[in-house]
Each structure stands twice: as C-alpha cells, then as structure tokens.
Design a protein around this motif. Sequence first.
Motif, short mmCIF file in Angstrom:
data_model
loop_
_atom_site.label_atom_id
_atom_site.label_comp_id
_atom_site.label_asym_id
_atom_site.label_seq_id
_atom_site.Cartn_x
_atom_site.Cartn_y
_atom_site.Cartn_z
N THR A 55 35.91 -35.04 6.63
CA THR A 55 36.55 -33.77 6.30
C THR A 55 35.87 -32.61 7.02
N ALA A 56 34.54 -32.63 7.05
CA ALA A 56 33.80 -31.57 7.74
C ALA A 56 34.12 -31.59 9.23
N ALA A 57 34.19 -32.76 9.83
CA ALA A 57 34.50 -32.87 11.26
C ALA A 57 35.88 -32.31 11.55
N ARG A 58 36.84 -32.64 10.72
CA ARG A 58 38.20 -32.13 10.89
C ARG A 58 38.22 -30.60 10.78
N VAL B 263 32.26 -18.99 11.17
CA VAL B 263 31.63 -19.73 10.07
C VAL B 263 30.60 -18.89 9.33
N ALA B 264 30.44 -17.63 9.74
CA ALA B 264 29.50 -16.70 9.10
C ALA B 264 28.09 -17.28 9.02
N MET B 265 27.65 -17.84 10.15
CA MET B 265 26.29 -18.38 10.25
C MET B 265 25.70 -17.91 11.57
N ASP B 266 24.36 -17.73 11.59
CA ASP B 266 23.72 -17.37 12.84
C ASP B 266 23.21 -18.64 13.54
N GLU C 155 20.79 -20.84 11.48
CA GLU C 155 21.47 -21.60 10.42
C GLU C 155 22.27 -22.77 10.98
N LEU C 156 22.96 -22.53 12.09
CA LEU C 156 23.72 -23.62 12.72
C LEU C 156 22.80 -24.71 13.23
N ALA C 157 21.66 -24.34 13.79
CA ALA C 157 20.70 -25.33 14.28
C ALA C 157 20.16 -26.18 13.13
N ALA C 158 19.90 -25.54 11.99
CA ALA C 158 19.41 -26.28 10.82
C ALA C 158 20.47 -27.25 10.32
N LEU C 159 21.72 -26.82 10.30
CA LEU C 159 22.82 -27.69 9.88
C LEU C 159 22.95 -28.87 10.84
N ARG C 160 22.94 -28.58 12.14
CA ARG C 160 23.04 -29.63 13.17
C ARG C 160 21.89 -30.62 13.02
N ASP C 161 20.67 -30.11 12.87
CA ASP C 161 19.52 -30.98 12.76
C ASP C 161 19.55 -31.82 11.48
N GLY C 162 20.15 -31.26 10.43
CA GLY C 162 20.30 -32.02 9.19
C GLY C 162 21.27 -33.18 9.33
N LEU C 163 22.18 -33.08 10.29
CA LEU C 163 23.15 -34.16 10.54
C LEU C 163 22.62 -35.22 11.50
N ALA C 164 21.47 -34.97 12.12
CA ALA C 164 20.93 -35.89 13.12
C ALA C 164 20.83 -37.34 12.65
#
Length: 145
Positions: free
Chosen positions: A20-23, A122-125, A128-137
């Motif tokens: 769902t998130a990917a979509r 997405v109202a993120m800097d 924040e986006l890097a932290a989200l990306r790294d959390g998905l690693a």
Amino acid sequence: MDPRDDLLKLENQLCFALVTAARNVVSIYRPVLEPLGLTHPQYLVMLALWEHAPRALGELADELAMEPATLSPIVKRLEGQGLVTRARSAADERVLEIALTTEGAELRTVALAVPEQIMARVAMDATELAALRDGLAPFSGRRSG
C-alpha cells in the motif's frame, strides 16, 4: 477464539502495509514526473543512468532489483522517447549497453526539482525522508557492508 487470529488480519500484515505504501508513493510521484514525460519506473532507470552510464542492461537490472525481461521494455520506451540508446557491446556482443542521449543527460537538470517537490508533497524534509528510507533497508533485499 484463537489469540493468533489477529495475526491473520489484513490490517496487521507487513506485506500489505508495504504494498500500500509503495502504491501511494508512486501516486505521489506521478504528477511530478508527468511534466518530465517519465513514469516512475522510467524515472528510476534514468536516476541510475545519471549516476553511471553507459552500463549493461543486466547490471542496470541488478541495481534496480528488476528482472532484465521487466526492464527491457522500459528501456525500449525510453529509447523511443530519445532519452537513451541501446547497443551491443563492442567487447562482448551478448551484452546490451544502455547509454544516455544528449537529451537524456539534459533531462537531469529538470529532474533536480523532483526531490524538493516530493518533500513538499509528503511534508517531510531530507533528513526525515532519509530516516524513513533507512528504516526500510532491511526490507530492500540488499545487505550493506
């Protein structure tokens, strides 16, 4: 009622949340990429080529975590748009090399605005986006180090 029943609820499934998130992410990118004439998969190919080109189709497929058979039609469409070329390697004609055209290389300048537009949507800097990306690693299938 079996206490494990909650484990089978759709809302509790990691796979469903990720799909769902990917979509949703693709739908956020769509209006930003339309002026560039790119779909999201085409954008990913161009990002990889802007980092390093030319490169072999197989190498590009590996980097993008795609099958060459899936990537090939995307590259063909990019070639039709005049953004890339496909040619057999002089060193090994089994290898199909993908290179940027001048127009494809110049599109990078326009694409520099994409990350800022996505951050605004997405109202993120960037942090924040890097932290989200790294959390998905752990889910990316790639291992670092």
